[in-house]
Design a protein around this motif. Sequence first.
Motif, short mmCIF file in Angstrom:
data_model
loop_
_atom_site.label_atom_id
_atom_site.label_comp_id
_atom_site.label_asym_id
_atom_site.label_seq_id
_atom_site.Cartn_x
_atom_site.Cartn_y
_atom_site.Cartn_z
N GLY A 284 -7.74 -0.52 -2.68
CA GLY A 284 -7.72 -0.26 -4.11
C GLY A 284 -7.84 -1.54 -4.91
O GLY A 284 -8.19 -2.60 -4.40
N PHE A 285 -7.53 -1.45 -6.18
CA PHE A 285 -7.59 -2.59 -7.09
C PHE A 285 -6.23 -3.30 -7.11
O PHE A 285 -5.19 -2.70 -6.83
CB PHE A 285 -7.92 -2.12 -8.51
CG PHE A 285 -9.36 -1.72 -8.72
CD1 PHE A 285 -10.12 -2.30 -9.72
CD2 PHE A 285 -9.98 -0.75 -7.93
CE1 PHE A 285 -11.44 -1.93 -9.94
CE2 PHE A 285 -11.29 -0.38 -8.13
CZ PHE A 285 -12.03 -0.97 -9.14
N GLY A 286 -6.23 -4.58 -7.48
CA GLY A 286 -4.99 -5.26 -7.80
C GLY A 286 -4.38 -6.13 -6.72
O GLY A 286 -3.25 -6.57 -6.86
N ASN A 287 -5.11 -6.39 -5.64
CA ASN A 287 -4.56 -7.23 -4.57
C ASN A 287 -5.13 -8.63 -4.72
O ASN A 287 -5.99 -9.06 -3.95
CB ASN A 287 -4.93 -6.63 -3.21
CG ASN A 287 -3.85 -6.87 -2.18
OD1 ASN A 287 -3.19 -7.89 -2.21
ND2 ASN A 287 -3.68 -5.91 -1.28
N GLY A 288 -4.62 -9.36 -5.72
CA GLY A 288 -5.20 -10.65 -6.05
C GLY A 288 -4.22 -11.79 -6.03
O GLY A 288 -3.31 -11.84 -5.19
N SER A 289 -4.36 -12.70 -6.97
CA SER A 289 -3.62 -13.96 -6.94
C SER A 289 -2.13 -13.79 -7.19
O SER A 289 -1.33 -14.63 -6.75
CB SER A 289 -4.19 -14.91 -8.00
OG SER A 289 -4.10 -14.32 -9.30
N VAL A 290 -1.74 -12.76 -7.90
CA VAL A 290 -0.32 -12.50 -8.15
C VAL A 290 0.01 -11.13 -7.57
O VAL A 290 -0.55 -10.11 -7.96
CB VAL A 290 0.01 -12.54 -9.65
CG1 VAL A 290 1.47 -12.19 -9.89
CG2 VAL A 290 -0.30 -13.91 -10.23
N HIS A 291 0.92 -11.14 -6.63
CA HIS A 291 1.35 -9.93 -5.92
C HIS A 291 2.82 -10.10 -5.63
O HIS A 291 3.31 -11.22 -5.43
CB HIS A 291 0.55 -9.76 -4.63
CG HIS A 291 0.73 -8.44 -3.95
ND1 HIS A 291 1.86 -8.13 -3.22
CD2 HIS A 291 -0.07 -7.34 -3.90
CE1 HIS A 291 1.74 -6.90 -2.74
NE2 HIS A 291 0.59 -6.41 -3.14
N ARG A 292 3.54 -9.02 -5.57
CA ARG A 292 4.99 -9.18 -5.36
C ARG A 292 5.32 -9.82 -4.01
O ARG A 292 6.40 -10.38 -3.86
CB ARG A 292 5.72 -7.85 -5.53
CG ARG A 292 5.42 -6.79 -4.51
CD ARG A 292 6.25 -5.55 -4.82
NE ARG A 292 6.05 -4.50 -3.83
CZ ARG A 292 6.70 -3.33 -3.83
NH1 ARG A 292 7.58 -3.07 -4.78
NH2 ARG A 292 6.47 -2.43 -2.90
N ALA A 293 4.39 -9.77 -3.06
CA ALA A 293 4.63 -10.46 -1.79
C ALA A 293 4.73 -11.97 -1.99
O ALA A 293 5.32 -12.66 -1.16
CB ALA A 293 3.53 -10.13 -0.79
N ASN A 294 4.15 -12.49 -3.09
CA ASN A 294 4.32 -13.92 -3.40
C ASN A 294 5.79 -14.29 -3.52
O ASN A 294 6.19 -15.41 -3.20
CB ASN A 294 3.61 -14.28 -4.71
CG ASN A 294 2.10 -14.14 -4.63
OD1 ASN A 294 1.60 -13.08 -4.31
ND2 ASN A 294 1.39 -15.21 -4.93
N LEU A 295 6.59 -13.35 -4.03
CA LEU A 295 8.02 -13.61 -4.20
C LEU A 295 8.68 -13.89 -2.86
O LEU A 295 9.58 -14.74 -2.77
CB LEU A 295 8.70 -12.42 -4.89
CG LEU A 295 8.19 -12.04 -6.28
CD1 LEU A 295 8.85 -10.75 -6.75
CD2 LEU A 295 8.46 -13.18 -7.27
N LEU A 296 8.26 -13.19 -1.82
CA LEU A 296 8.80 -13.43 -0.48
C LEU A 296 8.20 -14.69 0.12
O LEU A 296 8.91 -15.52 0.70
CB LEU A 296 8.50 -12.23 0.42
CG LEU A 296 9.04 -10.87 0.00
CD1 LEU A 296 8.64 -9.81 1.03
CD2 LEU A 296 10.55 -10.90 -0.14
#
Length: 936
Positions: free
Chosen positions: A669-681
Amino acid sequence: MRPRTRPHRLRSAAVALASALFVTAALTAPATAGATPSPTAAAAPDYCGGRCTDILPPGENGNATLAEILLNRMFGSRPAHTDDQLGPYAALASGYPGLTEAGLRSFFNDASFGVPADQVASTASPRPDVTIVRDKATGVPHITGTTRYGTEFGAGYAAAQDRLWVMDLFRHVGRGELSGFAGGAAANRQLEQSFWQAAPYTEAELQQQIDALAARGGRATQALADANAYLDGINRYVTEAYNGRTFPGEYDLTGHIDPITNSGSIAPFKLTDLVALASVVGALFGSGGGGELASAQVKSAAEARYGKDAGDAVWRSLREADDPEAVRTLHDGQSFPYATVPDAPQGQALPDPGSVVPERMIYDATGSANTATTKANGVLPGNLLTAKHGMSNALLVSGAHTDDGHPVAVFGPQTGYFAPQLLMLEELQGPGVSARGAAFAGLSFYVQLGRGQDYAWSATSAGQDITDTYAVPLCTTDGSPVTTAANSYLWHGSCVPFDRLERKDAWSPTTADSTPAGSYTLVMYRSDYGLVTARGTVGGAPVAFTSLRSTYRHEADSIIGFQELNDPGAVHDAPSFQQAAQDINYTFNWFYADSRDIAYYNSGSNPVRAPGVDSGLPVLAQPAYEWADFDPATNTARYTPPAEHPQSVNQDYYVSWNNKQADGYTAAGFGNGSVHRANLLDDRVKALLQGGGKASRVSLTQAMESAALADLRAEDVLPDLIRVLRSAPVTDPAAATALQQLEAWLADGAQRKETSPGSHGYADATAIRVLDAWWPLLADGVMRPGLGDQLFTALTGALQINESPSGGQTGASAGGPVSANESIPHKGSAFQYGWWSYLDKDLRSVLGDPVAGPLARPFCGGGDLTACRNVLLTTLSQAAARTPAQVYPGDADCAAGDQWCADTVIQRPLGGVTDDRTTWQNRPTYQQVVQFSAHR
């Protein structure tokens, strides 16, 4: 639909009835079942050394009699072990900064095998070959069988003790018949409609999945034997509970059983119920793709706005199918190409603008079926399936980077919050089975996420693309003109009729659901290219748009992999774990830890597509564009081989929060880019290991919980916003004050945390309110002028603007069935879906920063820093002027303006007993913290 006994109106005297039934329950409560073996039987080998812990709020006990439900409503009392894991779970939000090794037990359960003799609360033996021991601390069933049959019988018996009502609900959800069972509330109808649309089956087709398993032999034969034993245990408990009047009180409240005479019944469970339950799990947590129509509408709108080539470039950049800045679970340069976007797509079928009409599903509606809203809430959110929601996270560190040289894992599924929970805890010990952990109610003949003797495993939803949309040419068999209303289609040159699948639902008012009587028929049409979801035209020709999912008709197949995960003879190291994960056809990211290794494997039936096909767009229904070796009779195809699935052993660390798996593994889908909540981990684990640092159970848990309280927008996008705003002096007093508050919050950690435990108010509350109000205004102010109204609206149909903890502040909606801009309040999970990457990439471009995979054109201020800054200042001032009541308008659970309450996690009641609200956390529902000290 089974007939139901209408409830007596005596419930108006609730106190008298509660008193009477309380006495009745006390008199009829069954004694310990069967013989009572010694509770000191030897436990299975346990190599965790006391360092395996877990938690699953609110509590293990999910059954309450009518008397207990009424007492809960009148006095707030709850049956034992109903909510005793909720307090420790919630307390981690304030307690994690000072966490110690010894203190972990204050927030997690001991997940060691067995129960010490002095901690045994009860012992039951519903058959001579099985013993169910429940511990004092949590009431979790520890099931030990001397035979395989007895072990699984005990698993079913214990499951019914703890989750009978939930199991019954979901076997009806899975069949699209919730309203007839639980009531005609609008949410119940919306939910059954969405599941009927995703996985409609006749009863014979559910049985066909069982027959197909039986034909496989080997482990499949054993799995069916296990399932039958499990059903025998469930049905034994159902009989005992009915005769003893200790069954869940929801059966009384929904009119299935008369609370005075006990007339009525609880239908026995059968194998096809388990397939229906499995279809619910697969649809909710283990599928991926299917958004091709929304993607096509974005592409068409972009081309209409910018021209074909420039519009295509804009669409590709917004899609972020393989974004180079996306955080990856596999970060050592591994590449696993799948569903690669072709340079010259073949067979794409873009719908003519404005032609797409969702397929009608409701027929013959009577009574309240014609009303869109009802006073009754329903037992589950109506958009449980349709509203996008992220699930689960995982943090694992290899032994080379831990305090004692043994790997550490903190992981679990994020399955929402319900009372009782969809999952239940259990320990299973018997021939060929040795595990403790969580399982979905009604499917707990195996532990689905948990630990074995010397290993633990968990999963996150992967969501890779296993669902395609086909544009199927319509036709008529009588030579009449073809329109979009035609109910036949072309299959390899022949005009054949669609299969018509029907589900008739009818309901009447009950004590639990006052919705007036009504009925309707749910209809889905099915082709060899999948289920019809919409109709329209392509190049002027009438077509049906169908959804073809590789796991449709195969929801039961994953039973083999789960069986292997529970078998110490099958899983004994990282490679054997990966083999078990491979045998699960749902789309999951699987993680493993033992005393020596950590490992990862991405599962799923990934179809091999025809060369040149873009899986992100609708495809022409022609033989040239079908899946390789596609057989519609069995819905099978050729699937990518195991070696092509993302996998790894002993990477330095793994993180996953439903993010991108690896280079080349295209996002569905859309939205898997430079900012993702996995960045927090990822950022927190990197910080732990920086400069040779070593992780421990404590520090990895702290990293998880720090991320659980973080506002992704504040941590990763607000710095860009501040840089733009500070590029010149801010002279407007209101904007300057708001900016200072946001900067102070960022300096304070950008978390949504209480001022003190139980204060029910956030530190930095004003800054949080400003950002909540600002985000949808920002998205609109930055993106709409460049996108234009049509493309802006289409984009909200592919990716929602915001996913805040409260579920509010969503911004403009596409409206109708194509809008992704909806959410569920009080669900905990947040910041999975939103326009964070779009704003981050665009603002960095405006600032002149290097951006890998930039948007195809500038948006904020048309790329001019001064103009962009003016947009930000204007929208910031507007946000700062919004009152708390405007930002948090209130709902049935919270007053308008109550910011903390708007964010709170609520255990959504599936039955009659309710639980307290808890402060917001964005973390797994069931969670393990493990570090094995030895191996077999």
